[in-house]
Write a protein that holds these residues in place. Sequence first.
Motif, PDB file in Angstrom:
ATOM      1  N   ALA A  16       0.827  -1.209   0.000  1.00 29.11           N
ATOM      2  CA  ALA A  16       0.000   0.000   0.000  1.00 29.11           C
ATOM      3  C   ALA A  16       0.859   1.256   0.000  1.00 29.11           C
ATOM      4  O   ALA A  16       0.610   2.191  -0.754  1.00 29.11           O
ATOM      5  CB  ALA A  16      -0.910  -0.009   1.217  1.00 29.11           C
ATOM      6  N   PHE A  17       1.911   1.264   0.832  1.00 25.91           N
ATOM      7  CA  PHE A  17       2.738   2.472   0.899  1.00 25.91           C
ATOM      8  C   PHE A  17       3.636   2.623  -0.319  1.00 25.91           C
ATOM      9  O   PHE A  17       3.953   3.716  -0.737  1.00 25.91           O
ATOM     10  CB  PHE A  17       3.577   2.465   2.181  1.00 25.91           C
ATOM     11  N   GLY A  18       4.036   1.482  -0.872  1.00 31.76           N
ATOM     12  CA  GLY A  18       4.929   1.518  -2.017  1.00 31.76           C
ATOM     13  C   GLY A  18       4.226   2.009  -3.276  1.00 31.76           C
ATOM     14  O   GLY A  18       4.852   2.409  -4.232  1.00 31.76           O
ATOM     15  N   LYS A  19       2.920   1.980  -3.243  1.00 32.62           N
ATOM     16  CA  LYS A  19       2.151   2.340  -4.425  1.00 32.62           C
ATOM     17  C   LYS A  19       2.058   3.846  -4.569  1.00 32.62           C
ATOM     18  O   LYS A  19       1.712   4.549  -3.616  1.00 32.62           O
ATOM     19  CB  LYS A  19       0.744   1.762  -4.296  1.00 32.62           C
ATOM     20  N   SER A  20       2.366   4.345  -5.753  1.00 35.53           N
ATOM     21  CA  SER A  20       2.263   5.781  -5.932  1.00 35.53           C
ATOM     22  C   SER A  20       0.918   6.079  -6.588  1.00 35.53           C
ATOM     23  O   SER A  20       0.346   5.247  -7.265  1.00 35.53           O
ATOM     24  CB  SER A  20       3.418   6.240  -6.809  1.00 35.53           C
ATOM     25  N   ASP A  21       0.407   7.286  -6.347  1.00 44.40           N
ATOM     26  CA  ASP A  21      -0.868   7.631  -6.971  1.00 44.40           C
ATOM     27  C   ASP A  21      -0.656   8.373  -8.285  1.00 44.40           C
ATOM     28  O   ASP A  21      -1.562   8.910  -8.874  1.00 44.40           O
ATOM     29  CB  ASP A  21      -1.725   8.448  -6.004  1.00 44.40           C
ATOM     30  N   LYS A  22       0.610   8.420  -8.703  1.00 45.60           N
ATOM     31  CA  LYS A  22       0.927   9.088  -9.966  1.00 45.60           C
ATOM     32  C   LYS A  22       1.431   8.081 -10.980  1.00 45.60           C
ATOM     33  O   LYS A  22       2.124   7.129 -10.631  1.00 45.60           O
ATOM     34  CB  LYS A  22       2.019  10.136  -9.739  1.00 45.60           C
ATOM     35  N   LEU A  23       1.101   8.331 -12.243  1.00 50.27           N
ATOM     36  CA  LEU A  23       1.622   7.487 -13.320  1.00 50.27           C
ATOM     37  C   LEU A  23       2.365   8.403 -14.282  1.00 50.27           C
ATOM     38  O   LEU A  23       1.788   9.362 -14.803  1.00 50.27           O
ATOM     39  CB  LEU A  23       0.480   6.835 -14.093  1.00 50.27           C
ATOM     40  N   TYR A  24       3.629   8.114 -14.515  1.00 52.49           N
ATOM     41  CA  TYR A  24       4.405   8.907 -15.466  1.00 52.49           C
ATOM     42  C   TYR A  24       4.233   8.275 -16.848  1.00 52.49           C
ATOM     43  O   TYR A  24       4.601   7.116 -17.049  1.00 52.49           O
ATOM     44  CB  TYR A  24       5.871   8.967 -15.045  1.00 52.49           C
ATOM     45  N   VAL A  25       3.632   9.025 -17.748  1.00 51.93           N
ATOM     46  CA  VAL A  25       3.293   8.467 -19.053  1.00 51.93           C
ATOM     47  C   VAL A  25       4.075   9.195 -20.150  1.00 51.93           C
ATOM     48  O   VAL A  25       3.978  10.415 -20.290  1.00 51.93           O
ATOM     49  CB  VAL A  25       1.774   8.568 -19.319  1.00 51.93           C
ATOM     50  N   GLY A  26       4.833   8.435 -20.913  1.00 49.72           N
ATOM     51  CA  GLY A  26       5.620   9.016 -21.994  1.00 49.72           C
ATOM     52  C   GLY A  26       4.888   8.926 -23.319  1.00 49.72           C
ATOM     53  O   GLY A  26       4.204   7.940 -23.607  1.00 49.72           O
ATOM     54  N   ILE A  66       8.632  12.950 -25.159  1.00 49.77           N
ATOM     55  CA  ILE A  66       9.989  12.462 -25.413  1.00 49.77           C
ATOM     56  C   ILE A  66      10.129  12.112 -26.898  1.00 49.77           C
ATOM     57  O   ILE A  66       9.133  11.781 -27.539  1.00 49.77           O
ATOM     58  CB  ILE A  66      10.258  11.166 -24.581  1.00 49.77           C
ATOM     59  N   ALA A  67      11.342  12.147 -27.426  1.00 48.63           N
ATOM     60  CA  ALA A  67      11.564  11.699 -28.808  1.00 48.63           C
ATOM     61  C   ALA A  67      11.103  10.248 -28.922  1.00 48.63           C
ATOM     62  O   ALA A  67      11.258   9.472 -27.971  1.00 48.63           O
ATOM     63  CB  ALA A  67      13.043  11.787 -29.156  1.00 48.63           C
ATOM     64  N   PHE A  68      10.538   9.875 -30.080  1.00 52.75           N
ATOM     65  CA  PHE A  68       9.943   8.535 -30.175  1.00 52.75           C
ATOM     66  C   PHE A  68      10.954   7.436 -29.863  1.00 52.75           C
ATOM     67  O   PHE A  68      10.644   6.499 -29.139  1.00 52.75           O
ATOM     68  CB  PHE A  68       9.309   8.312 -31.552  1.00 52.75           C
ATOM     69  N   ASP A  69      12.176   7.571 -30.394  1.00 50.17           N
ATOM     70  CA  ASP A  69      13.145   6.488 -30.155  1.00 50.17           C
ATOM     71  C   ASP A  69      13.730   6.534 -28.741  1.00 50.17           C
ATOM     72  O   ASP A  69      14.531   5.674 -28.383  1.00 50.17           O
ATOM     73  CB  ASP A  69      14.232   6.455 -31.241  1.00 50.17           C
ATOM     74  N   GLY A  70      13.318   7.511 -27.947  1.00 48.58           N
ATOM     75  CA  GLY A  70      13.745   7.563 -26.549  1.00 48.58           C
ATOM     76  C   GLY A  70      12.712   6.963 -25.606  1.00 48.58           C
ATOM     77  O   GLY A  70      12.966   6.826 -24.407  1.00 48.58           O
ATOM     78  N   LEU A  71      11.543   6.603 -26.134  1.00 45.75           N
ATOM     79  CA  LEU A  71      10.457   6.128 -25.268  1.00 45.75           C
ATOM     80  C   LEU A  71      10.761   4.780 -24.624  1.00 45.75           C
ATOM     81  O   LEU A  71      10.602   4.619 -23.413  1.00 45.75           O
ATOM     82  CB  LEU A  71       9.147   6.040 -26.070  1.00 45.75           C
ATOM     83  N   LEU A  72      11.198   3.816 -25.444  1.00 51.99           N
ATOM     84  CA  LEU A  72      11.481   2.486 -24.877  1.00 51.99           C
ATOM     85  C   LEU A  72      12.620   2.540 -23.859  1.00 51.99           C
ATOM     86  O   LEU A  72      12.483   1.997 -22.757  1.00 51.99           O
ATOM     87  CB  LEU A  72      11.762   1.465 -25.985  1.00 51.99           C
ATOM     88  N   PRO A  73      13.737   3.228 -24.150  1.00 52.34           N
ATOM     89  CA  PRO A  73      14.792   3.359 -23.138  1.00 52.34           C
ATOM     90  C   PRO A  73      14.296   4.026 -21.858  1.00 52.34           C
ATOM     91  O   PRO A  73      14.670   3.613 -20.755  1.00 52.34           O
ATOM     92  CB  PRO A  73      15.844   4.233 -23.833  1.00 52.34           C
ATOM     93  N   ALA A  74      13.422   5.038 -21.985  1.00 56.97           N
ATOM     94  CA  ALA A  74      12.910   5.727 -20.794  1.00 56.97           C
ATOM     95  C   ALA A  74      12.067   4.771 -19.945  1.00 56.97           C
ATOM     96  O   ALA A  74      12.101   4.825 -18.719  1.00 56.97           O
ATOM     97  CB  ALA A  74      12.085   6.947 -21.194  1.00 56.97           C
ATOM     98  N   LYS A  79      12.182   5.800 -16.031  1.00 58.66           N
ATOM     99  CA  LYS A  79      11.913   7.232 -15.974  1.00 58.66           C
ATOM    100  C   LYS A  79      10.418   7.463 -16.186  1.00 58.66           C
ATOM    101  O   LYS A  79       9.874   8.479 -15.793  1.00 58.66           O
ATOM    102  CB  LYS A  79      12.718   7.959 -17.053  1.00 58.66           C
ATOM    103  N   ILE A  80       9.785   6.538 -16.893  1.00 62.33           N
ATOM    104  CA  ILE A  80       8.337   6.588 -17.087  1.00 62.33           C
ATOM    105  C   ILE A  80       7.773   5.202 -16.756  1.00 62.33           C
ATOM    106  O   ILE A  80       8.506   4.206 -16.774  1.00 62.33           O
ATOM    107  CB  ILE A  80       7.954   7.007 -18.533  1.00 62.33           C
ATOM    108  N   ASP A  81       6.450   5.172 -16.445  1.00 60.18           N
ATOM    109  CA  ASP A  81       5.802   3.894 -16.121  1.00 60.18           C
ATOM    110  C   ASP A  81       5.073   3.302 -17.317  1.00 60.18           C
ATOM    111  O   ASP A  81       4.814   2.099 -17.360  1.00 60.18           O
ATOM    112  CB  ASP A  81       4.746   4.090 -15.020  1.00 60.18           C
TER     113      ASP A  81
END
Length: 242
Positions: A16-26, A66-74, A79-81
């Motif tokens: 429960a505590f480890g869960k964040s209420d934010k989602l980083y979307v690239g 983000i640049a398209f080819d940077g999405l998978l590395p991110a 860096k993103i979920d």
Amino acid sequence: MKKLVLLIMTLLSLVAFGKSDKLYVGTNAEFEPFEYLENGKIVGFDVELMEAIGKKIDKEIIWKNIAFDGLLPALQSKKIDVIIAGMTATEERKKFVNFSDPYFVSSQMIMVNTEDSKSKIIKSYDDLPGNVVGVVLGYTGDIAVSKVEGVEVQRFNGTSEAIMALNAKKVQAVVLDSEPAKNYVKTNKNLKLINTDIAKEEYSIAVGKDNKELANEINEAYQSLVKDGTFDELMKKYFAQE
Ligand code: ARG
């Protein structure tokens, strides 16, 4: 027994505590109508879909452009979920990410410049060899065209650069996903679309390979949006006149 209960409670609270209420979307906001910038804000079909999913799973969406080819590395470096970017669920990409259920079927299309006499001979994919063909770096169009022997492939960082080169007759064709291609043809009257019979592609939402739980949550949310008609409304809003 008591020990077991205690252990379970500790584990549950950790979760429960480890869960964040934010989602980083690239995303890569140069792909109208799926994602594009309007007055500096990222808008489009994918954006509305992801926001609706966020509401269902009770997460605030934080957008990252983000640049398209940077999405998978991110995604891989956390860096993103999540990635939602009109991204085709290819077998190769499946090795690195978990894809959701597909939410859109697309295909690759050839765009030519009717004012370029050299472009006139291009009627299908088979006519591409011997020509300079523009693609966007890392897009499925890039992967497809790179496989065709005898084509000189020019890779651009973004679609607008590829379209500029086509307008300037520096490339004889541009290969791009169907919906953005239709958009460019609407606004550039000298451009023409050629339908190809290249295999259909499916767009999916991507999450990290080790994040099966989030993938399931997103799928469930997506399915309920399909059931309650929200998804249909979105389809109508963005793709009605076709
Ligand atoms: N469907 C293509 C691919 O997966 C292109 C996606 C481009 N998306 C974007 N948001 N720029 O490679």
